[in-house]
Motif scaffolding. Sequence first.
Motif, PDB file in Angstrom:
ATOM      1  N   VAL A   1       0.845  -1.190   0.000  1.00  0.00           N
ATOM      2  CA  VAL A   1       0.000   0.000   0.000  1.00  0.00           C
ATOM      3  C   VAL A   1       0.882   1.242   0.000  1.00  0.00           C
ATOM      4  N   GLU A   2       1.934   1.234   0.802  1.00  0.00           N
ATOM      5  CA  GLU A   2       2.842   2.386   0.889  1.00  0.00           C
ATOM      6  C   GLU A   2       3.465   2.703  -0.472  1.00  0.00           C
TER       7      GLU A   2
ATOM      8  N   VAL B   1      -5.814  -1.312 -10.814  1.00  0.00           N
ATOM      9  CA  VAL B   1      -6.345  -2.603 -10.373  1.00  0.00           C
ATOM     10  C   VAL B   1      -5.725  -2.827  -8.999  1.00  0.00           C
ATOM     11  N   VAL B   2      -6.568  -2.865  -7.979  1.00  0.00           N
ATOM     12  CA  VAL B   2      -6.070  -2.890  -6.605  1.00  0.00           C
ATOM     13  C   VAL B   2      -6.632  -4.089  -5.861  1.00  0.00           C
TER      14      VAL B   2
ATOM     15  N   MET C   1      -8.302  -0.423  -0.222  1.00  0.00           N
ATOM     16  CA  MET C   1      -9.285   0.655  -0.310  1.00  0.00           C
ATOM     17  C   MET C   1      -8.634   2.011  -0.052  1.00  0.00           C
ATOM     18  N   ASP C   2      -7.561   2.034   0.764  1.00  0.00           N
ATOM     19  CA  ASP C   2      -6.838   3.289   1.009  1.00  0.00           C
ATOM     20  C   ASP C   2      -6.217   3.808  -0.286  1.00  0.00           C
ATOM     21  N   VAL C   3      -5.761   2.897  -1.128  1.00  0.00           N
ATOM     22  CA  VAL C   3      -5.174   3.289  -2.417  1.00  0.00           C
ATOM     23  C   VAL C   3      -6.258   3.876  -3.313  1.00  0.00           C
TER      24      VAL C   3
ATOM     25  N   VAL D   1     -17.357   0.282  -4.383  1.00  0.00           N
ATOM     26  CA  VAL D   1     -18.049   1.134  -5.353  1.00  0.00           C
ATOM     27  C   VAL D   1     -18.344   2.507  -4.744  1.00  0.00           C
ATOM     28  N   LYS D   2     -18.683   2.559  -3.464  1.00  0.00           N
ATOM     29  CA  LYS D   2     -18.957   3.837  -2.803  1.00  0.00           C
ATOM     30  C   LYS D   2     -17.747   4.764  -2.808  1.00  0.00           C
ATOM     31  N   ILE D   3     -16.551   4.194  -2.638  1.00  0.00           N
ATOM     32  CA  ILE D   3     -15.374   5.061  -2.599  1.00  0.00           C
ATOM     33  C   ILE D   3     -14.806   5.352  -3.986  1.00  0.00           C
ATOM     34  N   GLY D   4     -15.429   4.793  -5.026  1.00  0.00           N
ATOM     35  CA  GLY D   4     -15.026   5.190  -6.363  1.00  0.00           C
ATOM     36  C   GLY D   4     -14.582   4.103  -7.310  1.00  0.00           C
TER      37      GLY D   4
END
Length: 183
Positions: free
Chosen positions: A44-45, A60-61, A71-73, A102-105
């Motif tokens: 993630v970092e 693609v995460v 989700m942080d990415v 989907v809510k976060i984009g």
Amino acid sequence: MTVAAPERRTIGSLLIVDDDRPLLQRLAQAMKARNFDTTTAETVEEALTRVRQDPPDFAVVDMRVGDGNGMDVISALKAQRPDCRAIVLTGYGNIATAVNAVKIGAVDYLSKPADADEVAAALLAPEGRTAEPPLHPMSADRVRWEHINRIYDLCNRNVSETARRLRMHRRTLQRILVKRAPR
């Protein structure tokens, strides 16, 4: 007389984030073959650093990465570049996390194992629509076999540990591992 090779036009920049190195390398190679300008991150970092330096057109995460939550990415990416098309790829799928993604984009949510054609279709689907279902999806037996082998690899190919985590008898697991992959 020499003939110049035709210049390959890229679709756009793509960041792939996954801590499963073999999957990451295979997917990156496959997406390069589909004309994406691909970069990868195993943490993630590392992904957040890449997003801050040069936010990609596509991403693609993986949902669960060794040092955090994918989700942080997605959140950082949407803050830096709201038009980025991102999908979440995970082996731990459930409805609640799909809705959250989907809510976060995220534009789509795919369960592992997903092949490169499914990933490309999801990234390139018209705005507001999901990708068409694949013509020849993996069979349920193949998805099960892939999942078992992924857990087996994550357990350093330890049959007893894999059987314990999958809550199955060790001998049953051994029989499955000896068989060829179903189609």
